[in-house]
Design an enzyme around this catalytic site. Structure first.
Site, PDB file in Angstrom:
ATOM      1  N   THR A 120       0.822  -1.207   0.000  1.00 17.10           N
ATOM      2  CA  THR A 120       0.000   0.000   0.000  1.00 17.10           C
ATOM      3  C   THR A 120       0.859   1.261   0.000  1.00 17.10           C
ATOM      4  OG1 THR A 120      -1.435   1.333   1.454  1.00 17.10           O
ATOM      5  CG2 THR A 120      -0.157  -0.366   2.516  1.00 17.10           C
ATOM      6  N   TYR A 144      -1.486   0.141  10.498  1.00 21.34           N
ATOM      7  CA  TYR A 144      -1.841  -0.529   9.242  1.00 21.34           C
ATOM      8  C   TYR A 144      -0.663  -0.464   8.267  1.00 21.34           C
ATOM      9  CZ  TYR A 144      -3.693  -1.094   4.553  1.00 21.34           C
ATOM     10  OH  TYR A 144      -3.860  -1.484   3.255  1.00 21.34           O
ATOM     11  N   GLY A 287      -4.667  11.905  10.533  1.00 23.19           N
ATOM     12  CA  GLY A 287      -3.781  11.003   9.788  1.00 23.19           C
ATOM     13  C   GLY A 287      -3.891  11.086   8.283  1.00 23.19           C
TER      14      GLY A 287
END
Ligand code: UDP
Length: 333
Positions: A120, A144, A287
């Site tokens: 990602t 993540y 974020g």
């Protein structure tokens, strides 16, 4: 005989589009999915076998390798809610980082050395420069992103130790749905921008919250690189071809190189649907980097792949076809 490929998480959003693409290309596809987030109905091709189980179940995976002799593994199965990863990091490290070790151990035991990994752009964190090239520093800002980056590192170590060849595909913003509207995006909860704008259009939610209008971008809203899920699917096939031909391990950005703001997405939705989007301007979401934009040239150079859909209206109109079609954007199972 068709090449057997194991696809973990193949009943999820990006996984299911890739499975269809591979099946259409003549691969023998076996999907391993625990159906926590995946959907049984997302597997629509008759020749595709769905095995319901966990990627941490070594015995199950070893049995699948014995039965099918996979030439490659494409690994999608992961949790992907950034906010949840902040409040429950261990869930993410266990599932996204630790659980795939069982899969890799079986691959080592069985001598399967081709691995395509769903990484990602979140591994870059707040980008040091735009557009993002693969050599940008990887400094994720949430668990993540770190859970994915750690697996990228593990894959590199496996390459050095026992010759595992890997393609880490760093997705930008996956969007859109299959051209025929048979499968699409069905997340619960749905947090992504394009489906939420469409949900605001249908009245499923009262309005769209635009998270932040004071970013240092031309219209003040965040810019992202929206990549059509069918383009992501074809990139996975290109990665398998690259590895099968003896290509070396790669890490590639998968994006279009076109930046689109939140306000531009709203305009595209209004154009495609002919309806007005009820909008509320809200504070920034924690974020969110102001701008994420891929330089996709390395993927073109190494995999011979580039995105076919570069107009975000393609992503919006296919997502709309799925959401306004017979399933109304939701699977039954
Ligand atoms: N966004 C928004 N409202 C929403 C959902 C998302 O304004 O209801 C914004 C979000 O702040 C980000 C962009 O849309 O700037 C894309 O968000 P998404 O969650 O789709 O993907 P991300 O880039 O976070 O992976």
């Amino acid at each position: 005989m068709s090449t057997p490929v194991l696809v973990t998480g193949g009943a999820g959003y990006i996984g299911s589009h890739t499975v269809r693409f591979l099946a259409a290309q003549g691969y023998k596809v076996v999907v391993l999915d625990n159906l926590v987030f995946g959907h049984r109905d997302a597997i629509v091709d008759e020749g595709v076998e769905l095995v319901v189980g966990d990627i941490g179940d070594k015995e199950l995976i070893a049995g699948l390798f014995d039965r099918h002799g996979f030439a490659a593994v494409i690994h999608f199965a992961a949790y992907a809610y950034v906010g949840e990863s902040v409040t429950n990091p261990l869930k993410y490290y266990r599932n996204n980082t630790a659980a795939p070790l069982a899969l890799l151990e079986v691959m080592q035991e069985k001598g399967c050395k081709n691995f395509v990994f769903s990484s990602t752009c979140a591994t870059y964190g707040v980008p040091a420069s735009i557009p993002i090239v693969e050599t940008n520093p990887q400094d994720p800002i949430n668990p993540y992103g770190r859970s994915k980056l750690m697996l990228e590192w593990i894959l590199r170590d496996c390459d050095a130790a026992w010759g595992l060849k890997t393609a880490s595909l760093r997705y930008f913003n996956a969007s859109g749905s299959s051209a025929d509207g048979k499968i699409g995006e069905d997340h619960d909860p749905e947090t992504h921008l394009i489906p939420r704008v469409l949900m605001a259009v249908t009245g499923e939610i009262s309005h769209l919250d635009v998270f932040g209008t004071d970013y240092p971008t031309p219209d003040g809203t965040c810019i992202r690189d929206y990549i059509h899920v069918d383009d992501l699917a074809s990139a996975h096939a290109a990665a398998i071809t690259h590895l099968a031909a003896g290509g070396s391990s790669v890490a590639c950005n998968l994006g279009t190189g076109v930046g689109v703001s939140v306000k531009e997405i709203i305009t595209a939705v209004e154009e495609v649907t002919g309806r007005t989007v009820p909008v509320k301007y809200s504070p920034r979401r924690a974020g969110d980097p102001p701008q994420l934009l891929a330089d996709p040239s390395f993927a073109k150079q190494t995999l011979g792949w580039s995105a076919k859909h570069t107009d975000v209206r393609d992503m919006v109109s296919s997502a709309w076809a799925w959401m306004s079609g017979p399933r109304k954007g939701r699977y039954e199972s």
